[in-house]
Scaffold this motif. Sequence first.
Motif, PDB file in Angstrom:
ATOM      1  N   ASN A 150       0.843  -1.188   0.000  1.00 35.76           N
ATOM      2  CA  ASN A 150       0.000   0.000   0.000  1.00 35.76           C
ATOM      3  C   ASN A 150       0.885   1.248   0.000  1.00 35.76           C
ATOM      4  O   ASN A 150       1.812   1.363   0.794  1.00 35.76           O
ATOM      5  CB  ASN A 150      -0.893  -0.024   1.248  1.00 35.76           C
ATOM      6  N   ASP A 151       0.604   2.180  -0.900  1.00 35.04           N
ATOM      7  CA  ASP A 151       1.425   3.385  -1.026  1.00 35.04           C
ATOM      8  C   ASP A 151       1.417   4.213   0.250  1.00 35.04           C
ATOM      9  O   ASP A 151       2.436   4.786   0.629  1.00 35.04           O
ATOM     10  CB  ASP A 151       0.942   4.252  -2.183  1.00 35.04           C
ATOM     11  N   LEU A 152       0.271   4.285   0.923  1.00 36.14           N
ATOM     12  CA  LEU A 152       0.184   5.072   2.147  1.00 36.14           C
ATOM     13  C   LEU A 152       1.092   4.505   3.230  1.00 36.14           C
ATOM     14  O   LEU A 152       1.771   5.254   3.948  1.00 36.14           O
ATOM     15  CB  LEU A 152      -1.268   5.120   2.638  1.00 36.14           C
ATOM     16  N   LEU A 153       1.157   3.191   3.333  1.00 35.44           N
ATOM     17  CA  LEU A 153       2.029   2.569   4.320  1.00 35.44           C
ATOM     18  C   LEU A 153       3.506   2.783   3.981  1.00 35.44           C
ATOM     19  O   LEU A 153       4.330   2.995   4.869  1.00 35.44           O
ATOM     20  CB  LEU A 153       1.732   1.076   4.434  1.00 35.44           C
ATOM     21  N   VAL A 154       3.815   2.747   2.702  1.00 33.90           N
ATOM     22  CA  VAL A 154       5.202   2.964   2.285  1.00 33.90           C
ATOM     23  C   VAL A 154       5.643   4.380   2.625  1.00 33.90           C
ATOM     24  O   VAL A 154       6.708   4.589   3.220  1.00 33.90           O
ATOM     25  CB  VAL A 154       5.369   2.692   0.771  1.00 33.90           C
ATOM     26  N   PHE A 155       4.821   5.372   2.285  1.00 30.48           N
ATOM     27  CA  PHE A 155       5.203   6.757   2.562  1.00 30.48           C
ATOM     28  C   PHE A 155       5.210   7.062   4.054  1.00 30.48           C
ATOM     29  O   PHE A 155       6.039   7.822   4.534  1.00 30.48           O
ATOM     30  CB  PHE A 155       4.291   7.729   1.815  1.00 30.48           C
ATOM     31  N   SER A 156       4.290   6.461   4.804  1.00 34.34           N
ATOM     32  CA  SER A 156       4.314   6.680   6.248  1.00 34.34           C
ATOM     33  C   SER A 156       5.544   6.019   6.865  1.00 34.34           C
ATOM     34  O   SER A 156       6.146   6.561   7.793  1.00 34.34           O
ATOM     35  CB  SER A 156       3.030   6.164   6.905  1.00 34.34           C
ATOM     36  N   GLY A 157       5.934   4.848   6.355  1.00 29.73           N
ATOM     37  CA  GLY A 157       7.150   4.196   6.829  1.00 29.73           C
ATOM     38  C   GLY A 157       8.387   5.032   6.555  1.00 29.73           C
ATOM     39  O   GLY A 157       9.262   5.169   7.399  1.00 29.73           O
ATOM     40  N   LEU A 158       8.448   5.626   5.373  1.00 34.23           N
ATOM     41  CA  LEU A 158       9.583   6.493   5.038  1.00 34.23           C
ATOM     42  C   LEU A 158       9.601   7.744   5.913  1.00 34.23           C
ATOM     43  O   LEU A 158      10.663   8.196   6.349  1.00 34.23           O
ATOM     44  CB  LEU A 158       9.527   6.885   3.561  1.00 34.23           C
ATOM     45  N   GLY A 159       8.425   8.288   6.178  1.00 32.41           N
ATOM     46  CA  GLY A 159       8.346   9.454   7.051  1.00 32.41           C
ATOM     47  C   GLY A 159       8.800   9.138   8.467  1.00 32.41           C
ATOM     48  O   GLY A 159       9.518   9.926   9.098  1.00 32.41           O
ATOM     49  N   ILE A 160       8.394   7.983   8.965  1.00 37.38           N
ATOM     50  CA  ILE A 160       8.804   7.571  10.306  1.00 37.38           C
ATOM     51  C   ILE A 160      10.310   7.357  10.353  1.00 37.38           C
ATOM     52  O   ILE A 160      10.980   7.737  11.320  1.00 37.38           O
ATOM     53  CB  ILE A 160       8.038   6.301  10.737  1.00 37.38           C
ATOM     54  N   ILE A 161      10.866   6.761   9.309  1.00 36.68           N
ATOM     55  CA  ILE A 161      12.316   6.533   9.262  1.00 36.68           C
ATOM     56  C   ILE A 161      13.065   7.853   9.235  1.00 36.68           C
ATOM     57  O   ILE A 161      14.055   8.037   9.960  1.00 36.68           O
ATOM     58  CB  ILE A 161      12.684   5.650   8.056  1.00 36.68           C
ATOM     59  N   LEU A 162      12.618   8.808   8.427  1.00 39.43           N
ATOM     60  CA  LEU A 162      13.300  10.102   8.353  1.00 39.43           C
ATOM     61  C   LEU A 162      13.216  10.850   9.682  1.00 39.43           C
ATOM     62  O   LEU A 162      14.202  11.443  10.131  1.00 39.43           O
ATOM     63  CB  LEU A 162      12.704  10.942   7.225  1.00 39.43           C
ATOM     64  N   LEU A 163      12.060  10.811  10.325  1.00 43.97           N
ATOM     65  CA  LEU A 163      11.911  11.466  11.618  1.00 43.97           C
ATOM     66  C   LEU A 163      12.790  10.794  12.666  1.00 43.97           C
ATOM     67  O   LEU A 163      13.437  11.472  13.480  1.00 43.97           O
ATOM     68  CB  LEU A 163      10.446  11.440  12.062  1.00 43.97           C
ATOM     69  N   SER A 164      12.853   9.484  12.638  1.00 48.99           N
ATOM     70  CA  SER A 164      13.698   8.762  13.595  1.00 48.99           C
ATOM     71  C   SER A 164      15.168   9.047  13.355  1.00 48.99           C
ATOM     72  O   SER A 164      15.945   9.172  14.310  1.00 48.99           O
ATOM     73  CB  SER A 164      13.447   7.261  13.493  1.00 48.99           C
ATOM     74  N   MET A 165      15.569   9.149  12.096  1.00 46.18           N
ATOM     75  CA  MET A 165      16.966   9.476  11.791  1.00 46.18           C
ATOM     76  C   MET A 165      17.320  10.876  12.290  1.00 46.18           C
ATOM     77  O   MET A 165      18.403  11.101  12.819  1.00 46.18           O
ATOM     78  CB  MET A 165      17.225   9.373  10.283  1.00 46.18           C
ATOM     79  N   TYR A 166      16.384  11.819  12.127  1.00 41.36           N
ATOM     80  CA  TYR A 166      16.613  13.174  12.620  1.00 41.36           C
ATOM     81  C   TYR A 166      16.785  13.167  14.139  1.00 41.36           C
ATOM     82  O   TYR A 166      17.712  13.779  14.670  1.00 41.36           O
ATOM     83  CB  TYR A 166      15.458  14.084  12.218  1.00 41.36           C
ATOM     84  N   LEU A 167      15.890  12.488  14.837  1.00 45.42           N
ATOM     85  CA  LEU A 167      15.981  12.420  16.293  1.00 45.42           C
ATOM     86  C   LEU A 167      17.233  11.674  16.740  1.00 45.42           C
ATOM     87  O   LEU A 167      17.860  12.045  17.743  1.00 45.42           O
ATOM     88  CB  LEU A 167      14.729  11.757  16.868  1.00 45.42           C
ATOM     89  N   LEU A 168      17.616  10.639  16.002  1.00 45.02           N
ATOM     90  CA  LEU A 168      18.830   9.889  16.321  1.00 45.02           C
ATOM     91  C   LEU A 168      20.071  10.771  16.182  1.00 45.02           C
ATOM     92  O   LEU A 168      20.923  10.797  17.072  1.00 45.02           O
ATOM     93  CB  LEU A 168      18.929   8.671  15.404  1.00 45.02           C
TER      94      LEU A 168
END
Length: 58
Positions: free
Chosen positions: A25-43
């Motif tokens: 599902n495209d929505l899950l893919v983009f939300s997963g990428l968003g979560i990864i980018l946010l986590s990388m920023y916080l990391l």
Amino acid sequence: MQHFLKLLAAIIVITYSLRLVNAQNDLLVFSGLGIILLSMYLLLRELDQLFELFKSKL
């Protein structure tokens, strides 16, 4: 200790978000990428604070 727990939490979140990226599902893919980018920023922000703490101790 708190810094290490935050780093560990960010790594765990990134690991589980990779499952969303593999979804069909495209929505899950983009939300997963968003979560990864946010986590990388916080990391990276937490690592920067940890290095500043170590520099101030020296």
